[in-house]
Structures are given as C-alpha cells and as structure tokens.
Design a protein around this motif. Structure first.
Motif, mmCIF file in Angstrom:
data_model
loop_
_atom_site.group_PDB
_atom_site.id
_atom_site.type_symbol
_atom_site.label_atom_id
_atom_site.label_comp_id
_atom_site.label_asym_id
_atom_site.label_seq_id
_atom_site.Cartn_x
_atom_site.Cartn_y
_atom_site.Cartn_z
ATOM 1 N N THR A 15 0.793 -1.014 0.326
ATOM 2 C CA THR A 15 0.126 -0.034 -0.301
ATOM 3 C C THR A 15 0.844 0.933 0.304
ATOM 4 O O THR A 15 1.172 2.116 0.767
ATOM 5 N N ALA A 25 -1.523 -0.978 -3.991
ATOM 6 C CA ALA A 25 -1.450 -2.002 -5.276
ATOM 7 C C ALA A 25 -1.074 -3.329 -5.631
ATOM 8 O O ALA A 25 -1.624 -3.443 -6.740
ATOM 9 N N CYS A 47 -1.918 -1.879 -12.589
ATOM 10 C CA CYS A 47 -2.495 -3.254 -11.525
ATOM 11 C C CYS A 47 -1.385 -3.971 -11.097
ATOM 12 O O CYS A 47 -2.043 -5.341 -10.358
ATOM 13 N N GLY A 48 0.039 -3.274 -10.721
ATOM 14 C CA GLY A 48 0.795 -3.611 -9.999
ATOM 15 C C GLY A 48 1.681 -4.524 -10.444
ATOM 16 O O GLY A 48 2.659 -5.146 -10.256
ATOM 17 N N ARG A 216 -5.869 -3.059 -9.939
ATOM 18 C CA ARG A 216 -6.067 -2.904 -8.465
ATOM 19 C C ARG A 216 -6.886 -2.597 -7.452
ATOM 20 O O ARG A 216 -7.920 -2.369 -8.089
ATOM 21 N N PRO A 217 -7.009 -3.239 -6.647
ATOM 22 C CA PRO A 217 -5.531 -3.982 -6.257
ATOM 23 C C PRO A 217 -5.372 -5.522 -6.609
ATOM 24 O O PRO A 217 -6.228 -5.839 -7.127
ATOM 25 N N GLY A 218 -3.552 -4.820 -7.122
ATOM 26 C CA GLY A 218 -3.170 -6.390 -8.314
ATOM 27 C C GLY A 218 -3.401 -7.521 -6.895
ATOM 28 O O GLY A 218 -2.742 -7.797 -6.360
#
Length: 260
Positions: A15, A25, A47-48, A216-218
């Motif tokens: 985060t 994230a 999407c991380g 997100r969160p991925g």
C-alpha cells in the motif's frame, strides 16, 4: 524433476501512502518462480505488474507478506548483484558510446578495464550488436537502443533478468524481431526472466509461465503454465495450441475485472 525455486512471494501486500490517501497496489500475491523460467506478467494498466517487478528488485518495499530472491531479501539480492533490470525506455546516456553505456555498471562495480572490454564484447555478441560499440545512442534505432539496454543489464552476468515492458514503445515488426531475439538469448544464457507486458501474443509467445493480474489492488487471477515447445518460430502464433493459451489469458483478464 522439480526446478529450484529462486523467487518466492507469499501473501504479498503493498500500500502506497499518497496525499489523496492510501493506494492499495498489491494484495495477497503469492507466486513461485523457478530457475530458468520465463515468466510474463500481464494485466490492465495500474494492476501492479511493474510494482511487483520492482518489489522483486528491492526497489519497492512490501507492506505485508514476504518475498525472497535466492533465499535472501530483495535488498540483499540486489547487493549480491542477483539481477539485471531493463526499463521501458532504454535509458542510455547520450554522451556515452554504446560500449560506454554497457560498461557503466561494470565501472561502478570496480571491474578492471580488460574485464570490462571482455564483457562488453560478449554481451554485444549476445544481442547482435557487434561493431556498434563506438556508436552513440542517437545513431541507433529504437530497437537497437533497447538491445543495448538489455546488453547493459546482462554485462555483470546476473542470473535473473527483470524486464519492464521493454518493447512496448516499438512498432509491431521490430517488436516481433526482438521477441525472437530475446527467446534466442534466453535459450543461450538460461537466465531466469521476469517480463512485464500488455500484449497477450507477446506474453504467450515468450513465456514458460504467464501470470495474469487483476485491476488494482493487484491480485493474481491465473498462473498459466505454457505447453508450447521451447523452440518457437513466429508462426507458432497461428497454431491452435497458441490460440488456446491466448484465450485462457484473455479469460483470466476478464475474470480479473469481475473483482471491480
């Protein structure tokens, strides 16, 4: 026989604290990458994917869970020169020749000049840029600049190569050519590669394992083990087996959006 696991993430969270509040994230990301794997990370923007790659490289610190690289923390692995990193832009210094750019990490690490020259010659051959060491970046095409960037990441012979959308800005013909060259380079060097992409055909063509991530969160929505042979001419992309894997990736991306 099972390969040695060299990167292991377990329930990873990250985060970011921003002025507009926390940004989550990564959430509950667990993954194992084995020695010699070519792993692509695919998912929508934000999407991380890149964040996860940067965590592996010790460039971001997770806020939850654990991750190890070669049995060490990512920070320790970085200090042990466990990986080379290739960014989206080639990031070559315009005042240095191609050889000078490739030598830069070797200079920083204190290799002597004879060893620097030997390693530069070796990696220029690996990326098919022999004879271009005296050229400057502006004298090379975008695709050749990215090959020089890959050569720089390979120069100190790390076992792991992390690549963040290295071909994303290139046209399709150049990208296809570099995909072929990257597979050949991977076969010759037996590196472990983590590769971020937005392209389903690129992910399927290159990878032994495709990690599909949600918005997100991925999160990881699917991990697809490729059944394609290691030798992959470009026209393998027209085969039913290739199209079937691509379809599964597409379905995984669609399932990821169901989290919204």
């Amino acid at each position: 026989m099972r390969q040695e696991t060299i990167i292991k993430a377990d329930q990873l969270d990250l985060t970011f604290q921003t002025n507009d509040g926390p940004v989550h994230a990564l959430k509950d990301v667990s993954l194992e990458i084995d020695k010699g794997d070519f792993v692509s990370f695919i998912g929508p923007s934000g999407c991380g994917k890149t964040t996860f790659l940067r965590v592996m490289a010790g460039l971001e610190n997770p806020t939850g869970g654990t991750i190890s690289v070669n049995g060490m923390t990512p920070d320790e692995a970085r200090q042990n020169r466990a990986y080379g990193y290739v960014f989206q832009a080639a990031g070559l210094y315009p005042w240095r020749t191609i050889g000078g750019n490739i030598k830069l990490p070797l200079e920083i690490m204190g290799f002597d000049k004879a060893e620097q020259q030997k390693r530069v010659a070796k990696v220029l051959e690996l990326v098919d840029l022999v004879g271009f060491d005296k050229k400057f970046p502006w004298q090379l095409s975008g695709g050749m600049q990215q090959r020089a960037s890959i050569a720089r990441a390979l120069a100190f012979d790390a076992d792991i190569l992390l690549m963040d959308e290295p071909f994303g800005a290139l046209d399709e013909i150049v990208r296809d050519h570099l995909n072929e060259q990257l597979l050949a380079l991977w076969a010759r060097t037996e590196k472990t590669i983590g590769f971020v992409t937005h392209s389903i055909p690129e992910a399927v063509y290159l990878s032994t394992k495709i990690v599909v991530m949600s918005p997100r969160p991925g999160r990881i929505t699917d991990v697809i083990e490729s059944t394609l042979p290691k030798e992959r001419p470009l026209d393998i992309r027209d085969t039913p087996e290739f199209l079937e894997i691509a379809h599964r990736v597409r379905e995984g991306l669609r399932a990821g959006h169901a989290y919204d």
